[in-house]
Design a protein around this motif. Structure first.
Motif, PDB file in Angstrom:
ATOM      1  N   LEU A  64       0.834  -1.198   0.000  1.00 11.67           N
ATOM      2  CA  LEU A  64       0.000   0.000   0.000  1.00 11.67           C
ATOM      3  C   LEU A  64       0.872   1.252   0.000  1.00 11.67           C
ATOM      4  CD1 LEU A  64      -2.872   1.207   0.180  1.00 11.67           C
ATOM      5  CD2 LEU A  64      -2.649   1.126   2.667  1.00 11.67           C
ATOM      6  N   LYS A  65       1.892   1.239   0.833  1.00 15.11           N
ATOM      7  CA  LYS A  65       2.781   2.389   0.939  1.00 15.11           C
ATOM      8  C   LYS A  65       3.491   2.669  -0.398  1.00 15.11           C
ATOM      9  CE  LYS A  65       6.714   3.780   3.817  1.00 15.11           C
ATOM     10  NZ  LYS A  65       7.466   3.404   5.033  1.00 15.11           N
ATOM     11  N   ALA A  66       4.013   1.591  -0.993  1.00 16.20           N
ATOM     12  CA  ALA A  66       4.726   1.755  -2.270  1.00 16.20           C
ATOM     13  C   ALA A  66       3.793   2.290  -3.348  1.00 16.20           C
ATOM     14  CB  ALA A  66       5.332   0.418  -2.700  1.00 16.20           C
ATOM     15  N   LYS A  67       2.588   1.745  -3.398  1.00 16.69           N
ATOM     16  CA  LYS A  67       1.621   2.170  -4.427  1.00 16.69           C
ATOM     17  C   LYS A  67       1.188   3.626  -4.223  1.00 16.69           C
ATOM     18  CE  LYS A  67      -0.184  -0.764  -7.565  1.00 16.69           C
ATOM     19  NZ  LYS A  67       0.854  -1.399  -8.273  1.00 16.69           N
ATOM     20  N   LEU A  68       0.954   4.006  -2.981  1.00 22.03           N
ATOM     21  CA  LEU A  68       0.517   5.381  -2.712  1.00 22.03           C
ATOM     22  C   LEU A  68       1.621   6.380  -3.068  1.00 22.03           C
ATOM     23  CD1 LEU A  68      -1.502   4.980   0.621  1.00 22.03           C
ATOM     24  CD2 LEU A  68      -2.402   5.568  -1.649  1.00 22.03           C
ATOM     25  N   LEU A  69       2.869   6.016  -2.778  1.00 20.77           N
ATOM     26  CA  LEU A  69       3.989   6.899  -3.124  1.00 20.77           C
ATOM     27  C   LEU A  69       4.106   7.044  -4.635  1.00 20.77           C
ATOM     28  CD1 LEU A  69       6.714   5.928  -0.500  1.00 20.77           C
ATOM     29  CD2 LEU A  69       5.673   8.194  -0.831  1.00 20.77           C
ATOM     30  N   GLU A  70       3.981   5.911  -5.311  1.00 18.26           N
ATOM     31  CA  GLU A  70       4.053   5.922  -6.775  1.00 18.26           C
ATOM     32  C   GLU A  70       2.907   6.783  -7.341  1.00 18.26           C
ATOM     33  OE1 GLU A  70       3.904   1.884  -8.269  1.00 18.26           O
ATOM     34  OE2 GLU A  70       3.659   2.652 -10.332  1.00 18.26           O
ATOM     35  N   ALA A  71       1.729   6.598  -6.776  1.00 18.23           N
ATOM     36  CA  ALA A  71       0.548   7.350  -7.245  1.00 18.23           C
ATOM     37  C   ALA A  71       0.739   8.850  -7.029  1.00 18.23           C
ATOM     38  CB  ALA A  71      -0.709   6.863  -6.522  1.00 18.23           C
ATOM     39  N   SER A  72       1.322   9.220  -5.901  1.00 20.22           N
ATOM     40  CA  SER A  72       1.478  10.649  -5.598  1.00 20.22           C
ATOM     41  C   SER A  72       2.483  11.304  -6.538  1.00 20.22           C
ATOM     42  CB  SER A  72       1.903  10.853  -4.148  1.00 20.22           C
ATOM     43  OG  SER A  72       3.262  10.487  -3.988  1.00 20.22           O
ATOM     44  N   ARG A  73       3.408  10.501  -7.070  1.00 17.08           N
ATOM     45  CA  ARG A  73       4.358  11.067  -8.026  1.00 17.08           C
ATOM     46  C   ARG A  73       3.712  11.249  -9.399  1.00 17.08           C
ATOM     47  NH1 ARG A  73       8.294   8.035  -4.905  1.00 17.08           N
ATOM     48  NH2 ARG A  73       7.822   6.171  -6.100  1.00 17.08           N
ATOM     49  N   GLY A 101       0.370   8.345   7.780  1.00 18.96           N
ATOM     50  CA  GLY A 101       1.129   8.977   8.857  1.00 18.96           C
ATOM     51  C   GLY A 101       2.622   8.988   8.540  1.00 18.96           C
ATOM     52  N   GLU A 102       3.088   7.948   7.849  1.00 27.36           N
ATOM     53  CA  GLU A 102       4.511   7.850   7.531  1.00 27.36           C
ATOM     54  C   GLU A 102       4.897   8.671   6.301  1.00 27.36           C
ATOM     55  OE1 GLU A 102       5.681   3.733   7.115  1.00 27.36           O
ATOM     56  OE2 GLU A 102       4.810   3.219   9.058  1.00 27.36           O
ATOM     57  N   ILE A 103       4.007   8.737   5.311  1.00 26.58           N
ATOM     58  CA  ILE A 103       4.420   9.369   4.053  1.00 26.58           C
ATOM     59  C   ILE A 103       3.724  10.702   3.789  1.00 26.58           C
ATOM     60  CG2 ILE A 103       5.054   7.185   2.958  1.00 26.58           C
ATOM     61  CD1 ILE A 103       2.412   7.268   1.438  1.00 26.58           C
ATOM     62  N   GLY A 104       2.841  11.129   4.661  1.00 28.38           N
ATOM     63  CA  GLY A 104       2.143  12.389   4.428  1.00 28.38           C
ATOM     64  C   GLY A 104       1.430  12.804   5.683  1.00 28.38           C
ATOM     65  N   GLY A 105       0.159  13.123   5.542  1.00 36.75           N
ATOM     66  CA  GLY A 105      -0.643  13.485   6.706  1.00 36.75           C
ATOM     67  C   GLY A 105      -2.073  13.116   6.415  1.00 36.75           C
ATOM     68  N   GLY A 136     -11.736  -2.596   8.530  1.00 34.01           N
ATOM     69  CA  GLY A 136     -10.787  -3.313   7.677  1.00 34.01           C
ATOM     70  C   GLY A 136      -9.427  -2.671   7.719  1.00 34.01           C
ATOM     71  N   ILE A 137      -9.011  -2.059   6.591  1.00 32.81           N
ATOM     72  CA  ILE A 137      -7.651  -1.543   6.540  1.00 32.81           C
ATOM     73  C   ILE A 137      -7.553  -0.088   6.988  1.00 32.81           C
ATOM     74  CG2 ILE A 137      -6.977  -3.176   4.731  1.00 32.81           C
ATOM     75  CD1 ILE A 137      -6.976  -0.704   2.829  1.00 32.81           C
ATOM     76  N   TYR A 138      -8.593   0.382   7.660  1.00 30.10           N
ATOM     77  CA  TYR A 138      -8.595   1.718   8.249  1.00 30.10           C
ATOM     78  C   TYR A 138      -7.253   2.046   8.886  1.00 30.10           C
ATOM     79  CZ  TYR A 138      -9.951   5.206  11.855  1.00 30.10           C
ATOM     80  OH  TYR A 138     -10.040   6.284  12.670  1.00 30.10           O
ATOM     81  N   ASP A 139      -6.803   1.183   9.776  1.00 24.70           N
ATOM     82  CA  ASP A 139      -5.576   1.464  10.516  1.00 24.70           C
ATOM     83  C   ASP A 139      -4.355   1.447   9.613  1.00 24.70           C
ATOM     84  OD1 ASP A 139      -6.757   1.885  12.984  1.00 24.70           O
ATOM     85  OD2 ASP A 139      -6.942  -0.282  13.313  1.00 24.70           O
ATOM     86  N   LEU A 140      -4.447   0.609   8.588  1.00 21.65           N
ATOM     87  CA  LEU A 140      -3.341   0.498   7.644  1.00 21.65           C
ATOM     88  C   LEU A 140      -3.165   1.819   6.881  1.00 21.65           C
ATOM     89  CD1 LEU A 140      -1.502  -1.852   6.942  1.00 21.65           C
ATOM     90  CD2 LEU A 140      -3.085  -2.464   5.109  1.00 21.65           C
ATOM     91  N   VAL A 141      -4.268   2.340   6.335  1.00 19.40           N
ATOM     92  CA  VAL A 141      -4.214   3.611   5.611  1.00 19.40           C
ATOM     93  C   VAL A 141      -3.692   4.705   6.537  1.00 19.40           C
ATOM     94  CG1 VAL A 141      -5.607   5.413   4.494  1.00 19.40           C
ATOM     95  CG2 VAL A 141      -6.049   3.010   3.972  1.00 19.40           C
TER      96      VAL A 141
END
Ligand code: AMP
Ligand code: MG
Length: 402
Positions: A228-237, A261-265, A251-256
Motif C-alpha cells: 500500500l505504501k509503495a503504491k501510494l507513493l508511486e501514485a502521488s508522483r 502517517g509515515e508518508i504524508g498526513g 478493515g484496513i482503516y488502521d493500515l491507511v
C-alpha cells in the motif's frame, strides 16, 4: 462530526495552486479551462457590413416619400469588396456580410427594389437600416472569455472567429485511483468466494474524466502495508490527486492511517451526511489524498461533494460547484434532521414544473439507484421528513454550469 460545507471549505482552502498552462489546438479544446482572459485582437465584425442581400446607398438619397431612382455602379459577388466610393445618385449591389462601401450607410433589401438595367427604384427606409456596425459583436481589446471558463462549443467558435488556431488552457488534473481490500476482485477475472467485483475504480474514473481530469489506474492494492505504501507513493508522483476507495470505516482503516502517517498526513472525518459518512483527507508529498468510502454510492457521492471541487479549483475553474435548483417532491421522503441527506432522484417536467421522486431503495451499496437517477436530491441539515408537494433542492447529473 463536521458539516458537508465545513468539509468542502477545508478542502478548498488546501488547494492553493493551479495546474500549469499549455497551448492546445482550438479543435481539441472542448471542455478545457481557459488559462488567461481572452481579449479580442480586433473588432468583430471588423467592418460595417450588410445584414441582407441588397443595395448599398447613401441615406442622403433616401426618398422622403414615394420612390427614388439610383444608378447601380457595381455588382459585387459574395466575398468581394468595393474599393471606390458611392456618390450621390449611386448604389452598389452587395451580398450579406460584405463590407458597406465608403459613401454608403444604408442597405435596401433587394426584395424592396425594382431594377431595370442599371437603374433601381428604392422606397423610403430608415437611415442605417440593414447595416451591422463594426465591433457590434466584440470590441477590440474587450475580454470575450474570462480566465477560468470552461470551453464549450460556442467558446471554441468565438476563439476561432478571432483568427486563433491555438488557445492557452490549464493542463488537465491527473487523478490516481486505487481500490483497497482483499475482498475486491478485478472484473474479467474469476472471483473467489466472498469477493465482489471492483466497481468503484470504474465509476470514479468516469467521474474524473467527466470533470475534465485524467485518470491513472493503480489497480487493486491488497491489505499489505508495504504494498500500500509503495503504491501510494508511486501514485502521488504520478498525480495531483490520489484517491482510494474502501477501508475507511473498518478493515484496513488502521493500515491507511499508518501509511499516510509515515508518508504524508491524514485526517479522518465523520461528515454529517447520508450516505458516505466516513472520509479520509490528507496529503502525500505535493498531492491531495482522499480516502473515499467503499460503498459504491457513497464513493461516488463523496467524489462529487469533496473531490470534484478540489479538482476544479486545481484546474483553474472559476466555478467549483455546479448549478442546483428546486423541484417539487412528487412523493414523501424520510429525512433525519441534523445531517445533510442525498437521495438519488428522477427529475421530470410536468404540469407543475420540475418534479422529482426518488429511485426507490436508497442503500449506499445500491449502485442501480445511481443508474436509475438523473439527479441528486439534496435535503438540508435542519430539515425533517419531506411531504409530497414540498420544494426540494436538486442537482442534475451531467452538471449544468453557471
Ligand atoms: P469498506 O469501506 O472497505 O468498509 O467497504 C464498504 C463496502 O464497500 C463493502 O461492502 C465493500 O465490499 C464495498 N467496496 C469496497 N471497495 C469496493 C470497490 N472497489 N468496488 C465495489 N465495492 C467496494
Ligand atoms: Mg474494506
Amino acid at each position: 462530526m463536521i458539516s458537508v460545507q465545513e468539509g468542502q471549505a477545508h478542502i478548498l482552502a488546501q488547494v492553493t495552486s493551479v495546474t500549469p498552462p499549455e497551448l492546445v489546438p482550438v479543435a481539441h479544446a472542448l471542455g478545457r479551462v481557459l488559462a488567461d482572459d481572452l481579449q479580442a485582437p480586433f473588432d468583430v465584425p471588423p467592418a460595417d457590413n450588410s445584414a441582407v442581400d441588397g443595395y448599398a446607398v447613401s441615406s442622403a438619397d433616401l426618398p422622403v416619400s414615394g420612390a427614388a431612382t439610383l444608378h447601380v455602379i457595381a455588382d459585387l459577388p459574395a466575398g468581394s469588396v468595393f474599393d471606390g466610393a458611392v456618390k450621390v445618385g449611386q448604389a452598389v449591389r452587395i451580398m450579406t456580410g460584405a463590407p458597406v462601401p465608403a459613401g454608403a450607410d444604408t442597405v435596401v433589401p433587394q426584395e424592396l427594389v425594382e431594377r431595370v438595367g442599371d437603374a433601381i427604384k428604392i422606397p423610403t427606409i430608415a437611415k442605417g437600416a440593414n447595416v451591422r456596425l463594426a465591433g457590434e459583436d466584440v470590441r477590440a481589446g474587450a475580454v470575450v472569455i474570462p480566465s477560468g471558463s470552461v470551453l464549450r462549443p460556442q467558446e471554441l467558435g468565438l476563439i476561432a472567429s478571432l483568427g486563433l488556431l491555438q488557445v492557452l488552457v490549464r493542463q488537465r488534473v491527473r487523478v490516481a485511483i486505487l481500490s483497497t481490500g482483499d475482498e475486491v476482485a478485478e472484473p474479467g477475472e474469476p472471483r473467489k468466494p466472498g469477493q465482489i467485483y471492483d466497481s468503484n475504480r470504474f465509476s470514479l474514473r468516469g467521474l474524473v474524466e467527466e470533470a475534465g481530469g485524467v485518470a491513472a489506474d493503480f489497480g487493486i492494492v491488497p491489505d499489505i502495508k508495504d504494498e500500500l505504501k509503495a503504491k501510494l507513493l508511486e501514485a502521488s508522483r504520478a498525480a495531483e490527486i490520489v484517491l482510494t476507495s474502501g477501508g475507511v470505516s473498518v478493515g484496513i482503516y488502521d493500515l491507511v492511517k499508518d501509511v499516510l502517517g509515515e508518508i504524508g498526513g491524514i485526517d479522518f472525518w465523520q461528515v454529517a451526511m447520508q450516505p458516505g459518512r466516513p472520509l479520509a483527507v490528507g496529503r502525500i508529498g505535493g498531492s491531495l489524498f482522499f480516502g473515499l468510502p467503499g460503498n459504491p454510492v457513497a464513493s461516488m457521492l463523496t467524489f462529487i461533494l469533496f473531490v470534484r471541487p478540489a479538482l476544479w479549483k486545481l484546474a483553474g475553474r472559476r466555478e467549483t460547484f455546479p448549478v442546483q435548483f428546486t423541484a417539487i417532491a412528487a412523493e414523501p421522503m424520510r429525512k433525519k434532521a441534523g445531517r445533510r441527506e442525498f437521495k438519488r432522484g428522477i427529475l421530470t417536467f410536468g404540469s407543475r414544473g420540475w418534479e422529482v421522486r426518488t429511485t426507490g431503495p436508497q442503500g449506499s451499496g445500491i449502485l442501480t439507484s445511481m443508474v436509475a437517477a438523473n439527479c441528486l436530491i439534496i435535503l438540508e441539515e435542519p430539515r425533517g421528513d419531506v411531504k409530497a408537494g414540498e420544494t426540494v433542492l436538486v442537482e442534475p447529473f451531467g452538471a449544468l454550469h453557471a
